[in-house]
Design an enzyme around this catalytic site. Sequence first.
Site, PDB file in Angstrom:
ATOM      1  N   LYS A  59       0.840  -1.204   0.000  1.00 49.12           N
ATOM      2  CA  LYS A  59       0.000   0.000   0.000  1.00 49.12           C
ATOM      3  C   LYS A  59       0.873   1.252   0.000  1.00 49.12           C
ATOM      4  O   LYS A  59       0.588   2.217  -0.713  1.00 49.12           O
ATOM      5  CB  LYS A  59      -0.933   0.001   1.232  1.00 49.12           C
ATOM      6  N   GLN A 103      -4.503  -1.361   9.529  1.00 48.05           N
ATOM      7  CA  GLN A 103      -4.459  -2.702   8.957  1.00 48.05           C
ATOM      8  C   GLN A 103      -5.055  -3.723   9.930  1.00 48.05           C
ATOM      9  O   GLN A 103      -4.672  -3.764  11.098  1.00 48.05           O
ATOM     10  CB  GLN A 103      -2.996  -3.062   8.619  1.00 48.05           C
ATOM     11  N   ASP A 126     -11.078   3.400   4.250  1.00 50.80           N
ATOM     12  CA  ASP A 126     -11.566   2.020   4.137  1.00 50.80           C
ATOM     13  C   ASP A 126     -13.098   1.988   4.103  1.00 50.80           C
ATOM     14  O   ASP A 126     -13.685   0.972   3.738  1.00 50.80           O
ATOM     15  CB  ASP A 126     -11.089   1.185   5.351  1.00 50.80           C
TER      16      ASP A 126
END
Length: 307
Positions: A59, A103, A126
């Site tokens: 990422k 994460q 997200d």
Amino acid sequence: MSDTLAHADPIDGKAFAAGLVERVSAAVVRLKAKHDLVPGLAVVIVGEDPASQVYVRNKGERTLAAGMRSDTHRLPETTTQAELLDLIAELNADDGIHGILVQLPLPAAIDAAAVLDAIAPDKDVDGFHVVNAGRLAVGQPGLVPCTPLGSVMLLKDVLGDLSGLNAVIVGRSNIVGKPMAQLLLAENCTVTVAHSRSRDLPALCRQADILVAAVGRPEMIRGDWIKPGATVIDVGINRVPSADSVKAAEGRTRLVGDVAYAEAAAVAGAITPVPGGVGPMTIACLLANTYTAACRAKGLEPESLAA
Ligand code: NDP
């Protein structure tokens, strides 16, 4: 046309995602030139989970490659919830950071839901925050979870207008199944959400013009569950022993989806492969969400990222 030749078109998520990343990168160049604004994404990882380490590194690299700022915060396994919440508060207040991603999975001692809900909703790239889930449910602009967002982009690319199509989603998680249902409703599909208690799943699936599999069970959905010509989106990512018995004995593995690909491809009109289907769209949509969040933070209208 002979039936034996019938074979679905594979949906090339990798190529579509590459195009989306190019469009995001070009929009980022214009944002910098016109408004002196560089979108910034902060990724937070707690602990040493090897798969998570790989995802986070990937990422970070992809964010930089798209011309954005990338900050990675690596915290030890022993981090307390209070320490993590302090970091989130700092990032919420940082004007150079427009997207925050924690994460998952987090260590068991940390309440993941509390951490995700501490992220400022407008930086929640997200799209997991309860405020963004609510915005999606009522049709307000917000940040949409990346995997369903990317899946719907692929569907629109393949099918164009989705209005009136029967969509069956197998899986009702907050990160895939439920937001997928909201997005397909917004596209005027007739949506059925199936789950582990659904009765006669094969019959439900056979009604689908669009079948979305987000179950986490390798190759559960068989070819004879699929309506001829349907479009199949396989979200599942499952690691199973290699098909080659010698390699399997050496412990080698391969990735498969939730759909038995070869069987399904013989019936469907189009289908996403695993890997190379939905997976690449997830990170591309993360970059798109970070760009969108940066624009909105400055009161700017994001450019259309449509193909
Ligand atoms: P979850 O485990 O959170 O949810 C799975 C869903 O499948 C649940 O709603 C569950 O039903 C349902 N389910 C489980 N077994 C059955 C069954 N036998 N019949 C019908 N439904 C069943 O998974 P996620 O939504 O997080 O992920 C789903 C898959 O997608 C996984 O393989 C994951 O790795 C993959 N994934 C891929 C991403 C990508 O980037 N491509 C991103 C995110 C996930 P119930 O609610 O009743 O328990």
